[in-house]
Design a protein around this motif. Structure first.
Motif, short mmCIF file in Angstrom:
data_model
loop_
_atom_site.label_atom_id
_atom_site.label_comp_id
_atom_site.label_asym_id
_atom_site.label_seq_id
_atom_site.Cartn_x
_atom_site.Cartn_y
_atom_site.Cartn_z
N PRO A 43 0.80 -1.23 0.00
CA PRO A 43 0.00 0.00 0.00
C PRO A 43 0.83 1.28 0.00
CG PRO A 43 -0.89 -1.58 1.56
CD PRO A 43 0.41 -2.15 1.08
N LYS A 44 1.98 1.27 0.62
CA LYS A 44 2.80 2.48 0.71
C LYS A 44 4.01 2.44 -0.22
CE LYS A 44 1.45 3.54 5.48
NZ LYS A 44 1.93 3.83 6.87
N SER A 45 3.96 1.60 -1.22
CA SER A 45 5.07 1.51 -2.17
C SER A 45 5.21 2.80 -2.96
CB SER A 45 4.83 0.36 -3.15
OG SER A 45 5.75 0.42 -4.22
N PRO A 46 6.44 3.22 -3.24
CA PRO A 46 6.64 4.40 -4.10
C PRO A 46 6.17 4.16 -5.54
CG PRO A 46 8.73 3.32 -3.63
CD PRO A 46 7.71 2.69 -2.74
N PHE A 47 5.95 2.89 -5.91
CA PHE A 47 5.44 2.57 -7.24
C PHE A 47 3.92 2.58 -7.30
CE2 PHE A 47 9.45 -0.18 -7.38
CZ PHE A 47 10.20 0.81 -8.01
N ARG A 48 3.28 2.71 -6.16
CA ARG A 48 1.82 2.63 -6.08
C ARG A 48 1.17 3.70 -6.97
NH1 ARG A 48 -1.11 -1.68 -3.94
NH2 ARG A 48 -3.18 -0.98 -3.36
N GLY A 49 0.24 3.28 -7.84
CA GLY A 49 -0.45 4.21 -8.72
C GLY A 49 0.33 4.61 -9.95
N LYS A 50 1.50 4.02 -10.16
CA LYS A 50 2.35 4.39 -11.29
C LYS A 50 2.51 3.26 -12.31
CE LYS A 50 5.19 7.45 -8.40
NZ LYS A 50 6.56 7.71 -7.90
N ASP A 52 0.47 0.20 -14.25
CA ASP A 52 -0.72 -0.58 -14.62
C ASP A 52 -0.73 -0.72 -16.14
OD1 ASP A 52 -3.01 -2.05 -14.37
OD2 ASP A 52 -4.17 -0.48 -13.35
N LEU A 53 -1.56 -1.59 -16.65
CA LEU A 53 -1.59 -1.84 -18.09
C LEU A 53 -1.83 -0.55 -18.87
CD1 LEU A 53 -3.68 -5.13 -18.24
CD2 LEU A 53 -1.21 -4.88 -18.49
N PHE A 54 -1.06 -0.37 -19.90
CA PHE A 54 -1.13 0.74 -20.86
C PHE A 54 -0.54 2.05 -20.32
CE2 PHE A 54 -5.40 -1.50 -21.13
CZ PHE A 54 -4.93 -2.55 -21.89
N TYR A 55 -0.12 2.08 -19.05
CA TYR A 55 0.48 3.30 -18.52
C TYR A 55 1.74 3.65 -19.30
CZ TYR A 55 -2.29 3.72 -14.18
OH TYR A 55 -3.30 3.91 -13.26
N HIS A 56 1.93 4.94 -19.50
CA HIS A 56 3.15 5.46 -20.13
C HIS A 56 3.98 6.11 -19.03
CE1 HIS A 56 4.97 7.26 -23.99
NE2 HIS A 56 5.82 7.51 -23.01
N ASP A 57 5.15 5.55 -18.78
CA ASP A 57 6.00 6.01 -17.68
C ASP A 57 7.39 6.35 -18.20
OD1 ASP A 57 3.98 5.41 -15.87
OD2 ASP A 57 4.78 3.45 -15.37
N GLU A 58 8.10 7.07 -17.38
CA GLU A 58 9.55 7.15 -17.53
C GLU A 58 10.13 6.30 -16.42
OE1 GLU A 58 13.29 10.29 -17.79
OE2 GLU A 58 11.31 11.01 -17.22
N ILE A 59 10.98 5.34 -16.78
CA ILE A 59 11.49 4.43 -15.77
C ILE A 59 13.01 4.51 -15.67
CG2 ILE A 59 9.55 2.84 -16.05
CD1 ILE A 59 11.45 0.95 -17.61
N LEU A 60 13.48 4.21 -14.50
CA LEU A 60 14.92 4.09 -14.22
C LEU A 60 15.12 2.68 -13.69
CD1 LEU A 60 17.55 5.84 -14.08
CD2 LEU A 60 17.02 6.19 -11.66
N PHE A 61 15.96 1.89 -14.39
CA PHE A 61 16.16 0.51 -13.96
C PHE A 61 17.64 0.16 -13.90
CE2 PHE A 61 15.90 0.28 -18.57
CZ PHE A 61 16.81 -0.71 -18.93
#
Length: 214
Positions: A43-50, A52-61
């Motif tokens: 519930p308190k993850s920094p990824f929460r709400g970021k 999901d399917l079809f989301y367009h994100d900028e990611i750092l991996f």
């Protein structure tokens, strides 16, 4: 581990523990890749709400040197495309084009043109008009992007429609109004060719056919 940054669209989600996810992304710079999103289901993850399917994100991996499963370090939401979840019709269409991008590409094989086509197609599917033509347009752009562009033997009416759509932009495809017969004939020819290249029929096509207007 080497750190990489890229734009990315969520193709698939796979829970691996009670708290974590494996995310399959389609990225601009690296093509299709997988990351472990540790703690993403908390519930308190920094990824929460970021994510999901079809989301367009900028990611750092963080790139793994041992496998093709990398570690998601950070994620910045750019476009959730919430309207794709407003109806079964839009959900089916978005699922179908996303599955096509997944099936047609190998891991970490960059396809910038396909990324751009998928991005503009998902955006266009949020708008009510012209969805049948938009999906056919995407199928044609995908075939061209991965080196499978068809060369039709005949110059029948259906091949002229397909060639016209292949040559236009996403904006042009949105303005196209196809008759039920044109859509039916285009799908029959294009899907036969596409499935032969993929070696299978996309699973999400059944839902697409049941819900997308002709």
């Amino acid at each position: 581990m080497d750190t990489e940054r890229t734009e990315a669209i969520v193709l698939r989600l796979h829970p691996v523990t009670e708290s974590s996810l494996i995310v399959t992304w389609f990225t601009r710079e690296f093509g299709k890749l997988k990351t472990m999103a540790k703690g993403a289901r908390r519930p308190k993850s920094p990824f929460r709400g970021k994510i999901d399917l079809f989301y367009h994100d900028e990611i750092l991996f963080l790139r793994s040197k041992r496998s093709d499963l990398h570690l998601l370090h950070d994620c910045f939401l750019e476009n959730p495309r919430q309207k794709l979840r407003d109806s079964v019709e839009t959900l089916a269409a978005a699922s179908y084009v996303s599955e096509l991008a997944d099936l047609a590409t190998e891991p970490e094989d960059p396809h910038t043109k396909l990324f751009d086509a998928l991005t503009t197609t998902l955006d266009a599917l949020e708008i009510q008009r012209g969805r049948a033509a938009v999906i056919i347009w995407f199928e044609l752009q995908l075939l061209a992007a991965v080196g499978w562009a068809p060369k039709w033997e005949s110059r029948a009416a259906v091949t002229r429609v397909l060639d016209s759509l292949a040559a236009t932009s996403i904006e042009g495809a949105r303005r196209v109004r196809l008759s039920e017969e044109q859509v039916r004939n285009a799908r029959r020819l294009l899907w036969q060719f596409l499935d032969a290249q993929l070696g299978r029929t996309p699973r999400s096509r059944t839902l697409l056919v049941e819900n997308l207007p002709r």
